[in-house]
Design an enzyme around this catalytic site. Structure first.
Site, PDB file in Angstrom:
ATOM      1  N   LYS A 124       0.785   8.600  18.279  1.00 46.46           N
ATOM      2  CA  LYS A 124       1.807   7.631  18.661  1.00 46.46           C
ATOM      3  C   LYS A 124       1.855   7.468  20.184  1.00 46.46           C
ATOM      4  CE  LYS A 124       3.377   7.511  14.333  1.00 46.46           C
ATOM      5  NZ  LYS A 124       2.562   8.551  13.707  1.00 46.46           N
ATOM      6  N   LYS A 159      10.435   5.933  14.629  1.00 46.10           N
ATOM      7  CA  LYS A 159       9.504   6.760  13.859  1.00 46.10           C
ATOM      8  C   LYS A 159       9.278   8.092  14.550  1.00 46.10           C
ATOM      9  CE  LYS A 159       5.614   4.036  15.729  1.00 46.10           C
ATOM     10  NZ  LYS A 159       4.482   3.149  15.351  1.00 46.10           N
ATOM     11  N   ARG A 209      -6.104  -1.902  10.743  1.00 53.16           N
ATOM     12  CA  ARG A 209      -6.852  -0.718  11.155  1.00 53.16           C
ATOM     13  C   ARG A 209      -8.208  -1.178  11.694  1.00 53.16           C
ATOM     14  NH1 ARG A 209      -7.015   4.577   9.948  1.00 53.16           N
ATOM     15  NH2 ARG A 209      -4.835   4.396  10.651  1.00 53.16           N
ATOM     16  N   ARG A 224      -3.529  -3.907   6.392  1.00 53.23           N
ATOM     17  CA  ARG A 224      -2.751  -3.262   5.335  1.00 53.23           C
ATOM     18  C   ARG A 224      -1.408  -3.980   5.243  1.00 53.23           C
ATOM     19  NH1 ARG A 224      -3.449   2.221   8.313  1.00 53.23           N
ATOM     20  NH2 ARG A 224      -3.142   0.677   9.958  1.00 53.23           N
ATOM     21  N   ARG A 232       6.522  -1.180   5.957  1.00 56.41           N
ATOM     22  CA  ARG A 232       5.317  -0.394   6.251  1.00 56.41           C
ATOM     23  C   ARG A 232       4.125  -0.945   5.482  1.00 56.41           C
ATOM     24  NH1 ARG A 232       7.435   5.215   4.154  1.00 56.41           N
ATOM     25  NH2 ARG A 232       7.938   3.792   2.444  1.00 56.41           N
ATOM     26  N   ASP A 272      -4.460   1.104  15.315  1.00 56.32           N
ATOM     27  CA  ASP A 272      -3.561   0.296  14.507  1.00 56.32           C
ATOM     28  C   ASP A 272      -3.021  -0.822  15.381  1.00 56.32           C
ATOM     29  OD1 ASP A 272      -4.010   1.940  12.379  1.00 56.32           O
ATOM     30  OD2 ASP A 272      -2.064   2.952  12.457  1.00 56.32           O
ATOM     31  N   GLU A 280      -0.839   2.361  17.353  1.00 59.86           N
ATOM     32  CA  GLU A 280      -1.231   3.766  17.222  1.00 59.86           C
ATOM     33  C   GLU A 280      -2.698   3.921  17.578  1.00 59.86           C
ATOM     34  OE1 GLU A 280      -0.303   5.920  13.679  1.00 59.86           O
ATOM     35  OE2 GLU A 280       1.734   5.116  13.528  1.00 59.86           O
ATOM     36  N   ASN A 282      -5.347   6.552  16.217  1.00 57.47           N
ATOM     37  CA  ASN A 282      -5.534   7.631  15.246  1.00 57.47           C
ATOM     38  C   ASN A 282      -6.827   8.392  15.527  1.00 57.47           C
ATOM     39  OD1 ASN A 282      -3.357   7.118  12.949  1.00 57.47           O
ATOM     40  ND2 ASN A 282      -4.084   5.143  13.683  1.00 57.47           N
TER      41      ASN A 282
END
Length: 321
Positions: A124, A159, A209, A224, A232, A272, A280, A282
């Site tokens: 994050k 979050k 993604r 997504r 979400r 993301d 984000e 990842n």
């Protein structure tokens, strides 16, 4: 080449979508030896990092998909590559595992992603290093700062900093309904730092993604898309994955970050992006290999294995922030 996968239990894999399985299948296709172990199998003994590791044979069956030989205690330095594919939570046990992996590196192991780089890049918080691509963001545990952020932006997302799969994400709209309760819950009464962001309405079109492999960009993203009123898009939260071409903004973000993150020791990264904003970075166990391959015909696992083959014969990339 001998590849050891540090991963979750193989019995839990959903092979029709698991990216680690896709890596294993491609390694098997190339004739490489495949091994697997978990963080609980590692130890520092006699000054050497070892693990109880099982050699894995793929059967080709979609259900009964592997055979595992009896585990043998082996030094991690005896492998050509060790792939860190353990899912979060990114708790202290995860951090301890990175320390052991870093010691193994000092003994000659080649670990991907580099353990120090994983520690240095909170999934994050790392977006703050690329603030030109982000929505307005606040990181704090202070309730009054969060309330002021809400007054300024009206529609916000809150979050935890250590979550995965969309767990613990809340949206608070203009009326502020339940803001106090959400703050108390996520910050554990102001004892835990969280992230707060202005809501990005383009989430209805998907949380994209974007995969970076070996400093290069996979040419497709997996959007997504949230379902049934969810905020979400995470697949683990019921989102539907739709592979699509990268937009100009997606490419701008990805091509800016890809060489920098690779230089820091991150062979595989999952960005993301919602709308035009990076949300984000990842680095623990990025996924979406199979969905992109199945929908677009682009072999992500082959691209990853090509990059791994280069990486194991190249000098280590430095790790910095």
């Amino acid at each position: 080449m001998k590849i050891a996968f540090l991963t979750d239990p193989l019995s839990q894999f959903k092979t029709y979508k698991d990216s680690t399985f896709a890596m294993m299948r491609e390694a098997h296709r190339r004739g490489y030896e495949i091994y697997a172990f978990g963080p609980e199998d590692m130890a520092l003994e006699g000054g050497q990092v070892i693990a109880n590791i099982s050699k894995i044979t793929l059967t080709g069956d979609s259900e009964d998909w592997y055979r595992a030989e009896a585990a043998v205690s082996m030094p991690l330095s005896s492998f050509d590559a060790v792939l860190q594919r353990k899912d979060p939570p990114f708790d202290m046990e995860y951090i301890y595992a990175t320390y052991l992996l870093e010691m193994a590196e000092q003994q000659g192991a080649r670990v991907f992603n580099k353990p120090a780089a994983i520690r240095n890049h909170n999934e994050k918080l790392s977006i703050a290093q690329f603030s030109q691509f982000t929505t307005p963001t606040l990181v704090t545990r202070d309730e009054q700062r969060i309330r002021a952020f809400h007054r300024a932006h009206q529609d916000i997302i809150l979050k935890p900093l250590d979550g995965m799969g969309g767990a613990g994400i809340f949206r608070i709209r203009e009326d502020g309904m339940n803001l106090g309760s959400v703050i108390e819950t996520l910050t554990l009464n102001s004892t835990r730092t969280i992230m707060v962001q202005r809501y990005i309405p383009e989430i209805v079109h998907g949380d994209k993604r974007i995969l970076l492999i070996g400093g290069k960009v996979v040419p497709y993203a997996l959007a997504r898309i949230p379902q049934n009123g969810e905020v979400r898009g995470n697949l683990a939260a019921g989102g539907v994955g739709v592979a699509q071409d990268l937009s100009e903004r997606d490419l701008e973000i990805a091509q800016t970050l890809a060489p920098q993150l690779y230089e820091r020791g991150l062979l595989l990264v999952g960005l993301d992006v919602i709308g035009n904003c990076l949300t984000e970075v990842n680095v623990t166990s990025p996924t979406c290999f199979q969905e992109i391959t199945q929908q677009k015909g682009f072999d992500v696992a082959a691209m990853f294995t090509d990059a791994l083959e280069v990486a194991v014969t190249s000098p280590y990339k430095k790790t910095s922030v």
